[in-house]
Scaffold this motif. Structure first.
Motif, PDB file in Angstrom:
ATOM      1  N   GLY A 463       1.052  -1.322  -0.040  1.00 34.08           N
ATOM      2  CA  GLY A 463      -0.060  -0.160   0.020  1.00 34.08           C
ATOM      3  C   GLY A 463       0.827   1.148   0.030  1.00 34.08           C
ATOM      4  N   LEU A 464       1.907   1.487   0.594  1.00 34.95           N
ATOM      5  CA  LEU A 464       2.828   2.216   0.833  1.00 34.95           C
ATOM      6  C   LEU A 464       3.530   2.618  -0.240  1.00 34.95           C
ATOM      7  N   TYR A 465       3.859   1.676  -1.223  1.00 31.42           N
ATOM      8  CA  TYR A 465       4.780   1.872  -2.417  1.00 31.42           C
ATOM      9  C   TYR A 465       4.021   2.084  -3.309  1.00 31.42           C
ATOM     10  N   ALA A 466       2.585   1.756  -3.479  1.00 31.36           N
ATOM     11  CA  ALA A 466       1.583   2.228  -4.267  1.00 31.36           C
ATOM     12  C   ALA A 466       1.307   3.590  -4.590  1.00 31.36           C
ATOM     13  N   GLY A 467       1.454   4.001  -2.938  1.00 25.49           N
ATOM     14  CA  GLY A 467       0.904   5.576  -2.827  1.00 25.49           C
ATOM     15  C   GLY A 467       2.208   6.264  -3.319  1.00 25.49           C
ATOM     16  N   LEU A 468       3.359   5.608  -2.994  1.00 22.07           N
ATOM     17  CA  LEU A 468       4.644   6.379  -3.367  1.00 22.07           C
ATOM     18  C   LEU A 468       4.774   6.725  -4.823  1.00 22.07           C
ATOM     19  N   ILE A 469       4.476   5.763  -5.636  1.00 22.85           N
ATOM     20  CA  ILE A 469       4.477   5.909  -7.095  1.00 22.85           C
ATOM     21  C   ILE A 469       3.447   6.533  -7.760  1.00 22.85           C
ATOM     22  N   GLU A 563     -11.989  10.338  -9.524  1.00 20.94           N
ATOM     23  CA  GLU A 563     -11.951  11.018  -7.961  1.00 20.94           C
ATOM     24  C   GLU A 563     -10.425  10.368  -7.343  1.00 20.94           C
ATOM     25  N   PHE A 564     -10.069   9.329  -7.914  1.00 17.70           N
ATOM     26  CA  PHE A 564      -8.728   8.923  -7.356  1.00 17.70           C
ATOM     27  C   PHE A 564      -7.683  10.107  -7.653  1.00 17.70           C
ATOM     28  N   PHE A 565      -7.774  10.970  -8.521  1.00 14.57           N
ATOM     29  CA  PHE A 565      -6.906  11.740  -8.553  1.00 14.57           C
ATOM     30  C   PHE A 565      -6.801  13.173  -7.720  1.00 14.57           C
ATOM     31  N   SER A 566      -7.830  13.070  -7.081  1.00 10.05           N
ATOM     32  CA  SER A 566      -7.948  14.054  -5.844  1.00 10.05           C
ATOM     33  C   SER A 566      -6.852  14.122  -5.007  1.00 10.05           C
ATOM     34  N   PRO A 567      -6.250  15.245  -4.637  1.00  9.70           N
ATOM     35  CA  PRO A 567      -5.131  15.072  -3.807  1.00  9.70           C
ATOM     36  C   PRO A 567      -5.367  14.626  -2.143  1.00  9.70           C
ATOM     37  N   ILE A 568      -6.581  14.575  -2.084  1.00  5.37           N
ATOM     38  CA  ILE A 568      -7.257  13.966  -0.830  1.00  5.37           C
ATOM     39  C   ILE A 568      -6.607  12.400  -0.485  1.00  5.37           C
ATOM     40  N   PHE A 569      -6.523  11.785  -1.427  1.00  5.94           N
ATOM     41  CA  PHE A 569      -5.975  10.250  -1.507  1.00  5.94           C
ATOM     42  C   PHE A 569      -4.281  10.345  -1.267  1.00  5.94           C
ATOM     43  N   SER A 570      -3.619  11.448  -1.591  1.00 10.49           N
ATOM     44  CA  SER A 570      -2.200  11.626  -1.467  1.00 10.49           C
ATOM     45  C   SER A 570      -2.093  11.808  -0.015  1.00 10.49           C
ATOM     46  N   TYR A 571      -2.835  12.640   0.516  1.00 13.13           N
ATOM     47  CA  TYR A 571      -2.851  13.189   2.043  1.00 13.13           C
ATOM     48  C   TYR A 571      -3.214  11.886   2.820  1.00 13.13           C
ATOM     49  N   LEU A 572      -4.207  11.029   2.461  1.00 16.58           N
ATOM     50  CA  LEU A 572      -4.455   9.565   3.244  1.00 16.58           C
ATOM     51  C   LEU A 572      -3.186   9.073   3.384  1.00 16.58           C
ATOM     52  N   TRP A 573      -2.535   8.879   2.204  1.00 16.02           N
ATOM     53  CA  TRP A 573      -1.619   8.261   2.103  1.00 16.02           C
ATOM     54  C   TRP A 573      -0.254   8.480   3.060  1.00 16.02           C
ATOM     55  N   TRP A 574      -0.186  10.000   2.926  1.00 16.54           N
ATOM     56  CA  TRP A 574       0.807  10.604   3.778  1.00 16.54           C
ATOM     57  C   TRP A 574       0.564  10.322   5.235  1.00 16.54           C
TER      58      TRP A 574
END
Length: 642
Positions: A463-469, A563-574
């Motif tokens: 999960g972390l690697y997927a979010g990283l890329i 919707e998965f391009f929304s920055p909120i998903f980047s924030y969740l990953w962070w």
């Protein structure tokens, strides 16, 4: 795949020039596939029907990998499309294939498709032929071949082949002369420790325990703490196999101790990192805590837990000065952005990831709509929340979660995303295939992690690697369920019961989800797990309708592709990354109290306005007693002298 017309023969294969193609390529099927494809195109241009058919089959055979764990029910789909005609042709040419890489591949496919044991044996022999040159760095990439050979031997119960494979593995380990520059012997030791091999008693576990221990000690001298942990873990497993409980426990203690040593090592580097040292001590605490549940005598471990906790509190206080605080004003200044980038730029991978985790967003609980208005940002957001079908699902108001969601998107765009892209640019995009950061590089982060339950490490890594890329579809679908499980895990560690009995459904016991576990009214213990801001953030991101509500929207299929391009998903990953660094998570107080019952009284007078006076009075009395004792001792000495 189309039928062969006209049919192919062994002579067609010999005349195709396949051997010359293989000899001119690197010794792996992937390079063969590219060369075969080139020959296929040439055959099409010249109208050579026979060569077209031969090289089309060879392209299909070599274009995908066979995993070590592949079975007759689970193998690459492209091999499933080979017809009986193609399989017969492959069986006919097998003995004409002199290259062990290609021969192993063809024989393995014939085993997977036809279940022919003779083909499995031929595949094993060919795989072993690939592993004769230990000094060649490509051996590292051929470990999967040895593992595949071993699993084939075990699956067909070919004891003679298994013994031959084990002997080959032992020879590689013994030939290493105590050195393991490519990690070959380490992987092979772990392979030998598989339960099915233990039962066959084909090797001496004590012999390899001694070797692994030597590697562990050398790794510590080299300050290779991740390697040392792995070697100590292998040592412990060898002693476990050899039924030496005491030595196995000692090796596990050394494994946990490496985190404490790594923490001290962090303070000897320049610049000193109390943040890194704090994270290492948290892992040390977790490692000893997990070890405590496996042994009867807990006194030694409790002592270590108490020592680690004291040191951790000291380091955490000092590490607060190392956090990168982003201002509470939404000015998105260029200077601030440059500071964020500089904190990850030019760093080692895990150090860069740590730098990204150390960003501190302003307090979320106290966010107000006035701040957004003052910064001229209110026009960026609609006054109504509308779902993908155009339905109004909520009205914007001054609700803190709504404002927090706005903040989170802005900070993700302004700070998190630039830093993330800087990391993947340096460690993935600009690197050659052999040096790119892979999922496994994140494993040290989640191992013995207070937020990651044992057995969930690889899920978090994926999960972390997927979010990283930037694959937030994958990261979100993996990480949200893992966060939900981790919250239950942490609550359970604090004595909470995280399941309930559904009387309407025949008394079935069901695990409570985040809609329950994140609320203090249901689980008061949650406030001792997360600090106020982290809890507020998780509630808004995952379950609050006035916030992002990602957990519930994902669970009910309410998020579309775009919707998965929304920055909120980047924030969740962070946020998940921060939790994996232990930020916002506290060590359970009851665990500390168990090792030192007096700890529960620590800080009980910190809000007492008269406490300082009380302490000073004690100090005065202490000085008076000391003076009286000195005077009494002097009097005794005078009497003796008289």
């Amino acid at each position: 795949m189309s039928s062969l017309n006209p049919p192919l023969t062994k002579e067609d294969f010999i005349n195709s020039g396949c051997k010359e193609v293989v000899n001119s390529s690197s010794q792996d099927c992937f390079s063969y596939s590219l060369a075969f494809f080139s020959k296929l195109q040439n055959a099409k241009q010249t109208g050579n029907i026979k060569n077209q058919a031969v090289f089309q089959i060879l392209v299909d055979v070599s274009s995908d990998e066979i995993e070590p764990s592949a079975t007759k029910k689970s193998f690459p789909e492209i091999f499933q499309h080979l017809t009986d005609e193609h399989l017969n042709f492959l069986a006919e040419i097998l003995d004409e294939v002199s290259d062990p890489e290609l021969k192993a591949r063809i024989a393995d496919i014939l085993w997977l498709r036809l279940g022919n044991i003779d083909m499995a044996k031929k595949a094993i022999d060919a795989y072993l032929e690939l592993t004769t040159d230990l000094e060649n760095p490509i051996m590292l990439f051929r470990l999967a071949k040895i593992e595949r050979a071993l699993r084939l031997g075990l699956s067909i119960n070919a004891n003679d082949k298994v013994k031959k494979i084990v002997a080959r593995i032992e020879a590689i380990i013994n030939d290493s002369n105590g050195k393991d520059p490519w990690g070959v012997s380490t992987n092979l030791m772990e392979l030998l420790q598989e339960k099915k091999l233990q039962e066959r008693q084909l090797f001496d576990p004590i012999k390899y325990a001694v070797i692994a221990e030597e590697w562990a000690k050398q790794a510590e001298l080299d300050h290779d703490w991740h390697g040392a942990r792995r070697y100590w873990g292998i040592t412990a497993e060898w002693h476990h196999i050899g039924k030496n409980v005491e030595k196995a426990h000692t090796a596990r203690m050394y494994t946990a101790e490496t985190y404490r040593k790594e923490a001290e090592d962090s303070l000897n580097k320049h610049p000193t990192s109390y943040f890194k040292a704090s994270q290492d001590l948290k892992k040390a605490f977790e490692a000893f805590e997990r070890l405590k549940s496996q042994c009867e005598e807990k006194g030694e471990i409790n002592t270590k837990l108490e020592e680690i906790h004291k040191r951790l509190l000291e380091y955490q206080q000092k590490s607060s000065n190392e956090l990168i605080v982003i201002s509470s004003e939404l000015n998105l200044s260029q200077k601030e952005m440059e500071v964020v980038i500089s904190n990850v730029k030019g760093k080692e991978f895990l150090e860069a990831i740590s730098g990204l985790a150390r960003f501190v967003i302003p307090r979320q609980v106290s966010v107000s709509s006035q701040t957004v208005e003052e910064n001229g940002l209110s026009g960026l957001f609609p006054e109504e929340k509308i779902n993908e079908m155009g339905k109004v699902v909520a009205h914007q108001s001054s609700n803190n979660q709504e404002e927090a969601a706005r903040y989170q998107k802005i900070y993700a765009l302004a700070f998190i995303e630039p830093a993330r892209k800087q990391i993947i640019s340096e460690h993935i995009i600009q690197k050659s295939e052999d040096h790119k950061i892979k999922e496994s590089y994140l494993l040290p982060l989640v191992s013995n992690n207070p937020f990651v339950p044992s057995g969930r490490e690889h899920l978090f890594v994926k999960g972390l690697y997927a979010g990283l890329i930037g694959d937030f579809i994958t990261s979100t679908h993996i990480l949200i369920p893992q966060i939900e499980n981790s919250v239950r895990y942490l609550l359970s560690n604090r004595g909470a019961i995280t399941s309930g009995i559904d009387n309407k459904n025949n008394g079935i016991q069901q695990e409570n989800n985040l809609n329950t576990t994140l609320f203090p009214s249901k689980y008061p213990q949650i406030t001792s797990i997360f600090d106020e801001d982290t809890l507020f953030e998780l509630q808004g991101l995952l379950i609050e309708k006035s916030g992002s509500n990602l957990r519930n929207r994902m669970a009910h299929g309410l998020i579309n592709d775009n919707e998965f391009f929304s920055p909120i998903f980047s924030y969740l990953w962070w946020v998940t990354l921060r939790l994996c660094f232990g930020l916002g998570i506290e060590i359970p107080q009851e665990i500390v109290e168990e090792s030192n019952p007096l700890v529960k009284f620590a800080g009980m007078f910190k809000h007492d306005p008269f406490f300082d006076e009380f302490v000073e009075e004690i100090a005065i009395n202490r000085r008076k007693l000391d003076e009286e004792m000195v005077a009494e001792e002097a009097s005794i000495e005078e009497n003796h002298a008289a």
